[in-house]
Design a protein around this motif. Structure first.
Motif, PDB file in Angstrom:
ATOM      1  N   PHE A 228       0.851  -1.051   0.112  1.00 17.02           N
ATOM      2  CA  PHE A 228       0.011   0.090  -0.121  1.00 17.02           C
ATOM      3  C   PHE A 228       0.758   1.140   0.122  1.00 17.02           C
ATOM      4  O   PHE A 228       0.535   2.245  -0.580  1.00 17.02           O
ATOM      5  CB  PHE A 228      -0.746  -0.074   1.079  1.00 17.02           C
ATOM      6  N   GLU A 232       0.730   4.101  -2.676  1.00 17.12           N
ATOM      7  CA  GLU A 232       0.550   5.358  -2.337  1.00 17.12           C
ATOM      8  C   GLU A 232       1.704   6.561  -3.113  1.00 17.12           C
ATOM      9  O   GLU A 232       1.422   7.377  -3.668  1.00 17.12           O
ATOM     10  CB  GLU A 232       0.657   5.888  -1.014  1.00 17.12           C
ATOM     11  N   GLN A 233       2.972   5.924  -3.099  1.00 13.83           N
ATOM     12  CA  GLN A 233       4.091   6.381  -3.669  1.00 13.83           C
ATOM     13  C   GLN A 233       4.061   6.847  -5.092  1.00 13.83           C
ATOM     14  O   GLN A 233       4.297   7.841  -5.683  1.00 13.83           O
ATOM     15  CB  GLN A 233       5.348   5.901  -3.369  1.00 13.83           C
ATOM     16  N   ALA A 236      -0.252   8.909  -7.128  1.00  9.53           N
ATOM     17  CA  ALA A 236      -0.642   9.993  -6.709  1.00  9.53           C
ATOM     18  C   ALA A 236      -1.754  10.674  -7.513  1.00  9.53           C
ATOM     19  O   ALA A 236      -2.737  11.385  -7.132  1.00  9.53           O
ATOM     20  CB  ALA A 236       0.553  11.082  -6.257  1.00  9.53           C
ATOM     21  N   ARG A 307      -5.044   5.635  -6.651  1.00  7.58           N
ATOM     22  CA  ARG A 307      -4.488   5.024  -5.658  1.00  7.58           C
ATOM     23  C   ARG A 307      -5.142   3.852  -5.021  1.00  7.58           C
ATOM     24  O   ARG A 307      -4.799   2.794  -4.929  1.00  7.58           O
ATOM     25  CB  ARG A 307      -4.350   5.965  -4.178  1.00  7.58           C
ATOM     26  N   GLU A 311      -3.867  -0.050  -5.357  1.00  7.64           N
ATOM     27  CA  GLU A 311      -4.014  -1.038  -4.324  1.00  7.64           C
ATOM     28  C   GLU A 311      -4.580  -2.210  -4.549  1.00  7.64           C
ATOM     29  O   GLU A 311      -4.156  -3.266  -4.410  1.00  7.64           O
ATOM     30  CB  GLU A 311      -4.777  -0.447  -2.914  1.00  7.64           C
TER      31      GLU A 311
END
Ligand code: ZN
Length: 327
Positions: A228, A232-233, A236, A307, A311
Motif C-alpha cells: 500500500f 501511495e508513492q 498520486a 491509489r 492497491e
C-alpha cells in the motif's frame, strides 16, 4: 533546428519542405497529434525556415536561434492561461499581428492546446483566420481536434501527426546516452511521445522498476502495508497510476512471451525475473494477471481513484486474495 534534424514525421516534413520550395505555405495550419510527439518542434522549424528565407532553416543564424529559443520579436506563442485560452489573449495576439514585422518578412504565431480556446476566444480568433492581418503565418497545435470549432478547422490546413514509432524513440534515447534496455522499455511505455519517454526515464517510478516488479510479484517478502505504501508513492495522480499499470502490463506480457518460449521481450534487463515468473505461474495464471491489469486500466479510465486502483491491483497480482482465503 533544421528539418533534417526533426525526429520522425517524414511525410509531414516532406510536405512542408515542398510547400516552402514552391512558396506555397498555407496561412494557417492545424497540427493534430498525441501529446509530446514533436508537433511544436515542427511548428518552430517551419517558422525558422520561413523567417530564414530558405526551404530549410539553417538553424544557426540569429533569426533561427531566436525562433528556436522562442525569443523572436515576430513570433508569438500563445498557451492557455489557466484552463482556457481567453478572449483577452486572442485580442492581444491580434494587436501584435496587426503591427508590421520587426525583423522577419512576416509575423507568425503558434497557439498551443488550441482546443482550450473558450467560445468567446474561438469566435474572436475566427476573425483573424478569415481576415489574416498582413501575411501572418498561424499554426494551431492540438491533441483534441474534436474540441475545435468546425469553422476554425475548415480554415486551416490540417496535418495529422502519427505517434512516433517505438524504434525511433528508442534510437533517440540511446543517442542521448540511455542504455538500450532502458531506452526500449521507456519507448514502449511512452505511447509515441519522445517527451513522455524522457520524463519517464528520469522518474522515480522508472528507477525503481526492478524492485517494484519483484515486490508486486511477491518475490520479495512483501506485506500488505508495504504494498500500500508503494501504491501511495506511485499513484498520486492518474498519470502516475497510468504509467504504473502500463509498466506492469508490459512486464506481464513479457512473462507470457517467455512462458510461450519466446525470449524477444521488451524488458531486456529483466529476463531473469520474467523467467522466474514464467516458471512459477501457469499460462492461465499469467493470463489472469493480465486480465487484472486490464481491469485496473479500465477502472482508471472510469476515474476510479488512482491509489485505490493501484492497491486493488497490487493485491490481485500478489496473490493476496488467494493466500488470505486459505487462512
Ligand atoms: Zn537561419
Amino acid at each position: 533546428m533544421p528539418f533534417s534534424r526533426v525526429i520522425g514525421h517524414e511525410n509531414i516534413v516532406a510536405l512542408l519542405k515542398r510547400a516552402l520550395k514552391a512558396d506555397r505555405i498555407a496561412h494557417a495550419y492545424l497540427f493534430h497529434g498525441t501529446e509530446g510527439c514533436g508537433m511544436k518542434q515542427v511548428a518552430l522549424t517551419l517558422i525558422e525556415a520561413v523567417f530564414c528565407g530558405s526551404d530549410d532553416g539553417c538553424g544557426t543564424c540569429s533569426s533561427c536561434r531566436k525562433v528556436s529559443g522562442q525569443q523572436h520579436p515576430d513570433l508569438h506563442v500563445l498557451e492557455p492561461d489557466g484552463a482556457f485560452i481567453k478572449i483577452d489573449q486572442i485580442r492581444g495576439l491580434q494587436r501584435e499581428l496587426a503591427y508590421r514585422p520587426f525583423e522577419a518578412q512576416k509575423k507568425a504565431c503558434i497557439i498551443e492546446r488550441a482546443e482550450r480556446m473558450n467560445p468567446a476566444a474561438a469566435n474572436a480568433f475566427l476573425k483573424t483566420l478569415e481576415e489574416p492581418p498582413g501575411d501572418a503565418l498561424l499554426i494551431l497545435l492540438t491533441t483534441h481536434a474534436e474540441g475545435i470549432l468546425p469553422t476554425i478547422l475548415s480554415r486551416c490546413q490540417q496535418l495529422r501527426f502519427a505517434p512516433l514509432p517505438l524504434d525511433t524513440i528508442a534510437t533517440q534515447l540511446q543517442e542521448s546516452g540511455i542504455a538500450e534496455e532502458q531506452a526500449r522499455v521507456a519507448a514502449a511505455l511512452a505511447g509515441g511521445s519522445i517527451e513522455q519517454a524522457r520524463n519517464l526515464i528520469s522518474s522515480d517510478l522508472f528507477a525503481s522498476r526492478h524492485t517494484l516488479l519483484e515486490q508486486v510479484a511477491s518475490l520479495k517478502e512483501s506485506n500488505i502495508t508495504a504494498l500500500f505504501a508503494t501504491a501511495e508513492q506511485y499513484s498520486a495522480d492518474k498519470d502516475g497510476a497510468g504509467y504504473l499499470i502500463a509498466m506492469l502490463r508490459l512486464f506481464w506480457r513479457d512473462v507470457l512471451l517467455v512462458k510461450s518460449g519466446c525470449l524477444a521481450i521488451t524488458n531486456l534487463d529483466l529476463v531473469p525475473l520474467a523467467q522466474k515468473m514464467a516458471e512459477r505461474y501457469t499460462m492461465k495464471q499469467i493470463m489472469e494477471k493480465l486480465e487484472f491489469i486490464n481491469r485496473a486500466d479500465q477502472a482508471l479510465n472510469r476515474n476510479v481513484n488512482p491509489r485505490l486502483t493501484a492497491e486493488v491491483l497490487f493485491m490481485e497480482l500478489n496473490d493476496y486474495r488467494r493466500r488470505s482465503s486459505h487462512m
